[in-house]
Design a protein around this motif. Structure first.
Motif, PDB file in Angstrom:
ATOM      1  N   PRO A   1       0.845  -1.191   0.160  1.00  0.00           N
ATOM      2  CA  PRO A   1       0.127  -0.090   0.002  1.00  0.00           C
ATOM      3  C   PRO A   1       0.932   1.236   0.003  1.00  0.00           C
ATOM      4  N   VAL A   2       1.975   1.294   0.529  1.00  0.00           N
ATOM      5  CA  VAL A   2       2.976   2.308   0.732  1.00  0.00           C
ATOM      6  C   VAL A   2       3.423   2.572  -0.646  1.00  0.00           C
ATOM      7  N   PHE A   3       3.957   1.590  -1.232  1.00  0.00           N
ATOM      8  CA  PHE A   3       4.510   1.735  -2.656  1.00  0.00           C
ATOM      9  C   PHE A   3       3.674   2.326  -3.526  1.00  0.00           C
ATOM     10  N   ARG A   4       2.292   1.895  -3.664  1.00  0.00           N
ATOM     11  CA  ARG A   4       1.104   2.227  -4.621  1.00  0.00           C
ATOM     12  C   ARG A   4       0.890   3.881  -4.299  1.00  0.00           C
ATOM     13  N   ASP A   5       0.758   4.344  -2.870  1.00  0.00           N
ATOM     14  CA  ASP A   5       0.438   5.583  -2.603  1.00  0.00           C
ATOM     15  C   ASP A   5       1.754   6.363  -2.977  1.00  0.00           C
ATOM     16  N   TYR A   6       2.907   5.901  -2.771  1.00  0.00           N
ATOM     17  CA  TYR A   6       4.078   6.806  -3.256  1.00  0.00           C
ATOM     18  C   TYR A   6       3.941   7.057  -4.700  1.00  0.00           C
ATOM     19  N   VAL A   7       3.607   5.971  -5.348  1.00  0.00           N
ATOM     20  CA  VAL A   7       3.775   6.355  -6.864  1.00  0.00           C
ATOM     21  C   VAL A   7       2.680   6.917  -7.348  1.00  0.00           C
ATOM     22  N   GLU A   8       1.430   6.928  -6.811  1.00  0.00           N
ATOM     23  CA  GLU A   8       0.186   7.496  -6.964  1.00  0.00           C
ATOM     24  C   GLU A   8       0.325   8.914  -6.715  1.00  0.00           C
ATOM     25  N   SER A   9       1.125   9.312  -5.664  1.00  0.00           N
ATOM     26  CA  SER A   9       1.476  10.775  -5.306  1.00  0.00           C
ATOM     27  C   SER A   9       2.202  11.535  -6.157  1.00  0.00           C
ATOM     28  N   LEU A  10       3.182  10.934  -6.665  1.00  0.00           N
ATOM     29  CA  LEU A  10       4.252  11.672  -7.354  1.00  0.00           C
ATOM     30  C   LEU A  10       3.709  11.693  -8.925  1.00  0.00           C
ATOM     31  N   SER A  11       2.510  10.894  -9.275  1.00  0.00           N
ATOM     32  CA  SER A  11       2.067  10.723 -10.430  1.00  0.00           C
ATOM     33  C   SER A  11       0.909  11.956 -10.590  1.00  0.00           C
ATOM     34  N   ARG A  12       0.121  11.754  -9.539  1.00  0.00           N
ATOM     35  CA  ARG A  12      -0.976  12.802  -9.602  1.00  0.00           C
ATOM     36  C   ARG A  12      -0.542  14.341  -9.629  1.00  0.00           C
ATOM     37  N   ASN A  13       0.831  14.435  -8.757  1.00  0.00           N
ATOM     38  CA  ASN A  13       1.394  15.997  -8.958  1.00  0.00           C
ATOM     39  C   ASN A  13       2.052  16.225 -10.158  1.00  0.00           C
ATOM     40  N   LEU A  14       2.618  15.079 -10.727  1.00  0.00           N
ATOM     41  CA  LEU A  14       3.129  15.497 -12.408  1.00  0.00           C
ATOM     42  C   LEU A  14       1.844  16.239 -13.060  1.00  0.00           C
ATOM     43  N   THR A  15       0.768  15.958 -12.911  1.00  0.00           N
ATOM     44  CA  THR A  15      -0.504  16.431 -13.673  1.00  0.00           C
ATOM     45  C   THR A  15      -0.450  18.030 -13.070  1.00  0.00           C
ATOM     46  N   TYR A  16      -0.105  18.295 -12.092  1.00  0.00           N
ATOM     47  CA  TYR A  16      -0.095  20.121 -12.058  1.00  0.00           C
ATOM     48  C   TYR A  16       0.685  20.623 -13.109  1.00  0.00           C
ATOM     49  N   HIS A  17       1.812  20.058 -13.635  1.00  0.00           N
ATOM     50  CA  HIS A  17       2.204  20.722 -14.645  1.00  0.00           C
ATOM     51  C   HIS A  17       1.965  20.455 -16.032  1.00  0.00           C
ATOM     52  N   GLY A  18       0.785  19.762 -16.091  1.00  0.00           N
ATOM     53  CA  GLY A  18       0.450  19.467 -17.464  1.00  0.00           C
ATOM     54  C   GLY A  18       0.514  18.028 -18.020  1.00  0.00           C
ATOM     55  N   ILE A  19       1.353  17.271 -17.331  1.00  0.00           N
ATOM     56  CA  ILE A  19       1.514  15.758 -17.763  1.00  0.00           C
ATOM     57  C   ILE A  19       0.038  15.107 -17.798  1.00  0.00           C
ATOM     58  N   ASP A  20      -0.268  14.537 -18.980  1.00  0.00           N
ATOM     59  CA  ASP A  20      -1.411  13.740 -18.650  1.00  0.00           C
ATOM     60  C   ASP A  20      -1.127  12.290 -19.132  1.00  0.00           C
ATOM     61  N   ARG A  21      -0.064  11.884 -19.543  1.00  0.00           N
ATOM     62  CA  ARG A  21      -0.050  10.458 -19.896  1.00  0.00           C
ATOM     63  C   ARG A  21       1.490  10.150 -19.395  1.00  0.00           C
ATOM     64  N   ILE A  22       1.510   8.876 -18.757  1.00  0.00           N
ATOM     65  CA  ILE A  22       2.692   8.424 -18.167  1.00  0.00           C
ATOM     66  C   ILE A  22       3.058   7.000 -18.532  1.00  0.00           C
ATOM     67  N   VAL A  23       4.331   6.744 -18.823  1.00  0.00           N
ATOM     68  CA  VAL A  23       4.791   5.196 -18.778  1.00  0.00           C
ATOM     69  C   VAL A  23       5.625   4.816 -17.472  1.00  0.00           C
ATOM     70  N   TYR A  24       5.142   4.039 -16.857  1.00  0.00           N
ATOM     71  CA  TYR A  24       6.006   3.444 -15.516  1.00  0.00           C
ATOM     72  C   TYR A  24       7.027   2.024 -16.443  1.00  0.00           C
ATOM     73  N   VAL A  25       8.062   2.584 -16.493  1.00  0.00           N
ATOM     74  CA  VAL A  25       9.266   1.673 -16.950  1.00  0.00           C
ATOM     75  C   VAL A  25       9.670   0.922 -15.968  1.00  0.00           C
ATOM     76  N   ASN A  26       9.221  -0.304 -16.026  1.00  0.00           N
ATOM     77  CA  ASN A  26       9.425  -1.203 -14.778  1.00  0.00           C
ATOM     78  C   ASN A  26      10.378  -2.466 -15.213  1.00  0.00           C
ATOM     79  N   ALA A  27      11.070  -2.940 -14.257  1.00  0.00           N
ATOM     80  CA  ALA A  27      11.856  -4.188 -14.491  1.00  0.00           C
ATOM     81  C   ALA A  27      11.794  -5.110 -13.159  1.00  0.00           C
ATOM     82  N   HIS A  28      10.546  -4.777 -12.458  1.00  0.00           N
ATOM     83  CA  HIS A  28      10.545  -5.924 -11.301  1.00  0.00           C
ATOM     84  C   HIS A  28       9.000  -6.571 -11.417  1.00  0.00           C
ATOM     85  N   GLY A  29       8.971  -7.628 -11.661  1.00  0.00           N
ATOM     86  CA  GLY A  29       7.714  -8.287 -11.454  1.00  0.00           C
ATOM     87  C   GLY A  29       6.819  -8.207 -10.364  1.00  0.00           C
TER      88      GLY A  29
END
Lengths: 257, 257, 257, 257, 257, 257
Positions: free
Chosen positions: B83-111
């Motif tokens: 739950p902490v991981f999800r909230d951390y990623v969600e929070s940084l992502s939501r805040n990116l939208t403040y700057h006008g970002i509306d699409r994000i790719v999570y480049v991931n290498a951990h199953g």
């Protein structure tokens, strides 16, 4: 010992002997027209890596996005909400104790993280899980900073500019130092108080370009001096902490009534 | 464009034109006796940086500590609660939208991060905040992986070994590849099921040294081939996403009754 | 032994001897024009009741509303947020251990619940509270499903249609099977990926009427065959789990450094 | 209209015309040596189904595990923590409004759920999301209950015994009614107060076998009478609620100063 | 012993001998045109202080803002959300146990707090932390209240008016008692039910000026009589609680199966 | 205008004209052998009441239990966890805005609350709900404090002793001032740092009796002087804040890229 570069048998050998970990933390946020947004985490990581290289203590990967909503009006500032930041740092710290870590230094280079790291440290301390303390590089060498700069900061000023000149000079926009100074502000925290109250919440209220002080005072040589002095302090702190008996790190019991 | 290296005016120019951001994510966890604990985040960052260097899209700093409690028995594995991981990623992502970002790719290498990143993406999508999708490098080139290895992994196997040989060969303990193979296991996910149920929770239940497959099959050349192929896929994904109209990214309304 | 039908002295006798519980879980969500919205929970409950009737193990009441926001555009789909679902299942599971239950099988028939039930199971396992595993009926008989259908699903297809024909034939709108097929889609999960990324979030993006496959392939006879085969698997799983020593169910300690 | 038995086009027709939903809720907890642990949810579901069958209103699947920790000393009692219960009911209720539902009746048969359902209803009301009210069957017919029994309950007494005799007589252990009475207690809530305070938390403090009153007073005929009377009340409530203008259901604005 | 007025050595002496604490709680919310918004907390504090002065038990500072959103339409009503209120009271109560407190009485004068204080008490009881019970002053003397008033309340009526006349007569707007009565309502809780359901959420739905009953029936003399009678009840409760062995306060174990 | 003493029509008149509220906050925690545990809240309330009496602004009831776990080893110290404190203050503040309040001053007298009140203020500011700022009395008159005392504190020293002598002299144990001084410590915050890090968490680590400085320097006359000076500052702050246009209180928009 930088944990991400090591294998688990190597880390296993470390935790068989040692119980100290260093966690670098910074932010990704505007630092004016002349410094990169990664300034704070670049500084924290460089200091943490240097001090652990010299001493052999364990250094974890850094946390690069912190509590920075007060810089959000400037493009590129990233942040997480304060409760989320605390929970993230708390969770990774608690889980370090699974491996026998019982003392942690948060090597920090972002003022906005300080209160939150103290709160996380208190949570871990209050319930006896671990002893974790926050270390902010510039608070370890206040005399030197006062000596070398007239207006060190507090944010994006000559202090941080010099450090980045030393750590990653190619990331400093040397041609914009004057612009940084002229478009910014000189900040006097006490003068900003209104009848004792701090009345601003966002950096932009105090500086139109997000930075403070006279950036043209910075040089790589001063940066090196600051870096070496702060590294010495950090090394000394790690050795001091390593030497403390674990009982001294745990909370005292209630007074006998 | 790597955000931490840029100044706010430079990021300001980017967001004036573009609305796409790439967020690299990995883990710090055991990868056997031969690979560094940072393997997953090293791969994610190398791919994200390469693809954004080629295309000019914005790349944020990485998140290096993820959901890895299933590797905790091996020293050095770090993790935060899901739950902490999800909230951390969600929070940084939501805040990116403040700057006008509306699409994000999570480049991931951990199953172990996949399901959580999908959940975060769904939260952002469900309320129309942004369109964020998870991309796991090895799922973009399954054919090639099948072709070059007999037993690619799934964890700490020749697939990841080859990638690190290409990205940071000095971090591979070349003299321990045979030990990795002989002390590990060959994993057959379907065979591990008991009457249809997945019955294990921790990696150590399946492999005594934490890794799977035949690591001696890895070479830097294969690593390069995989890296190039995956980068091509990521570049293509970014371009595809950039070209989509924003309306196509938002959730459909309820069916008219 | 279906718990809601029993008195407390009867359950008391059970927990004096046994420590296994079965928890049925499904969803209430659209299943096309031909199947009832309760399809998933009807299947889960029928299998859980049958297998516990045959073996005498304890079956709790079902959880009928799960994680289904991806079907919300279709009227009648009910759902709770994923964190809420996890907490609800975790809470009822933890409280079962008060009575001595130490092993739980979540009998599930909704794909959208899988990752969440795994996460709950991991929480209970990580802290040594109980051993809880998820069992999804169709994953226990993949060979048979492949054999009897060309396009089994994944959602509202002939596989689920046949099961409901066997369990509650009166709830199948037999006159709308062709409409279900013609207004739906054939789904190829891999083909839907874009350069390795799963790009959709909602079912309606892939099927205009919410279902997949050729429903006209379903018959009650095939449904019975699937039901019997899956029940056999579940019975075997329960017996396997009951026979395991409790120590085998708890997490392994950290490796000695 | 029982939602789980219907297809989405059918529910679509309903919500095109109507905006009322009925949610049955009960508990799974001890009800003495003579009644099944599902007593409360059996009663709630039977009443909700009957009233919605008669009127055509939408009935959702039931929530069968509620707030029952006060019965936990008796084997088989299941429960979730109160905050979890509230969040689960709130989440499913909020999501019903996606389909146009704006008024909900929680048909409840467990006293331990009442305060929590009121709190959920208040949350939905306070922010203007929906109007949801709790209805507890025995509070709709207090006069009749007083009339037919000397000692109706409050838990596992003749009132609930008679209801289960009517709804599912095969689940009543008819040969243990005297044992239920003789091993239980007669409860006087006011007498139990100590200087105005309610001092007990668990049922077992007041009754050794978990039930109250004289169960031998119950008959299926009385059960039918109660069931019919309560159903009439519920039908009347649904019709009253359906007829209210939506503006009457929303909170009033603040008083003009 | 009023804790805020004492030094830590004095409290230390108390907790060396005693383990009982009294916590006053009320609300700050409208009480009609004639009574101050602090009415509920004024009453709770006066009673708690009087009873602890007489007996020497420890009285903590009061919690003055409670769960009052149902009065929010009237200016000045303050409130916190119910989960926040519960967590605040739970946290301060758990922390009292650090000093050896194992039994707590919540002296309460606001009906809207009752269910929440019971829930907090249950949390503390269920895990064996402490025994905390709620005491609402008017529930300790129902007979007397019935005797002296025809229409005591329930909110802002003659009952509370008389109490404030006794406690702080200068805060009663004596010239507005008739206005209070004439602009308010007589409330019959049972009559307000619709087919057994409580259908209102806000006070303003039942009374245009926020109060109920005939305030002109109140006198300081009656207030004194109520105050003395309630104080006697509270004193008796504290003595009863102090005398109970700690084992009697803890939850019973599960029944042996 | 002290809200708890007023009726709703009176508060209604206030909010028709004004939008400023003052919220007093302190703590209940040890203040040595000579001062009462309520010291901090007594000071906060006295100042808030005096300044609002002089100006007519609205004063809410105080919050008397704050963030004080660092004093817990001393009997009687009460506290709530920091997240709980923040949520409580945030909730009551948000709800004040229902009545039209858009600016709040937290009148605080406990250092341990400062960071938390700033965080709450930031939350309200960041989303544009209201403008709330923290005011700590001694930070409004640092010059005067330096002038009148050699060792003002920081906790339980002559500064707070003098204030309580002025506010409630009967609560000062005049005969224990020397004991307070001799059993306590002189605190030098900077000297306590170890290589830049703050290494203590609990007060008891620095002072055996919980207080600092020379309490015998305190007199009621100095207390009056401090009180008057701080009140003047607070009055000036309230008037300054009242005069600010609401637009100046809200966050600035993002910079145009």
């Amino acid at each position: 010992m930088y944990l991400p570069d090591r294998t688990w048998p190597e880390v296993g050998e470390y935790v068989a002997d040692e119980s100290l970990a260093v966690v670098p933390l910074g932010s990704t946020e505007q630092h004016g027209p002349h410094l990169p947004e990664g300034t704070d985490h670049l500084i924290a990581e460089a200091l943490a890596r240097e001090a652990t290289d010299r001493t052999g203590y364990l250094c974890t990967p850094p946390v690069r996005i912190g509590v920075s909503s007060h810089h959000r009006q400037f493009p590129g500032t990233m942040w997480v909400e304060a409760p989320v930041f605390r929970d993230y740092v708390e969770s990774l710290s608690r889980n370090l104790t699974y491996h026998g870590i019982d003392r942690i230094v948060y090597v920090n280079a972002h003022g906005g993280n300080v209160a939150h790291l103290r709160e996380v440290g208190r949570r871990l301390h209050d319930d006896g899980t671990a002893y974790a303390i926050e270390w902010m590089w510039d608070e370890s060498i206040p005399g030197l900073i006062e000596e070398v700069f007239e207006t060190p900061g507090p944010h994006g000023g000559p202090k941080e500019t010099a450090m980045i000149m030393h750590i990653a000079n190619e990331l400093v926009r040397a041609d914009r130092l004057e612009e940084a100074r002229d478009g910014g502000a000189v900040f006097d925290y006490d003068a900003e108080r209104v009848h004792g109250a701090t009345t601003f919440y966002d950096c932009i209220e105090n500086s139109p370009n997000g930075v403070f002080g006279d950036q043209t005072d910075a040089t790589p040589e001063i940066g090196e001096e600051l870096f070496e002095a702060a590294t010495d302090q950090l090394v000394a702190l790690l050795e001091w902490l390593d030497a403390r008996p674990v009982d001294d790190l745990m909370p005292e019991p209630p007074l006998e009534p």
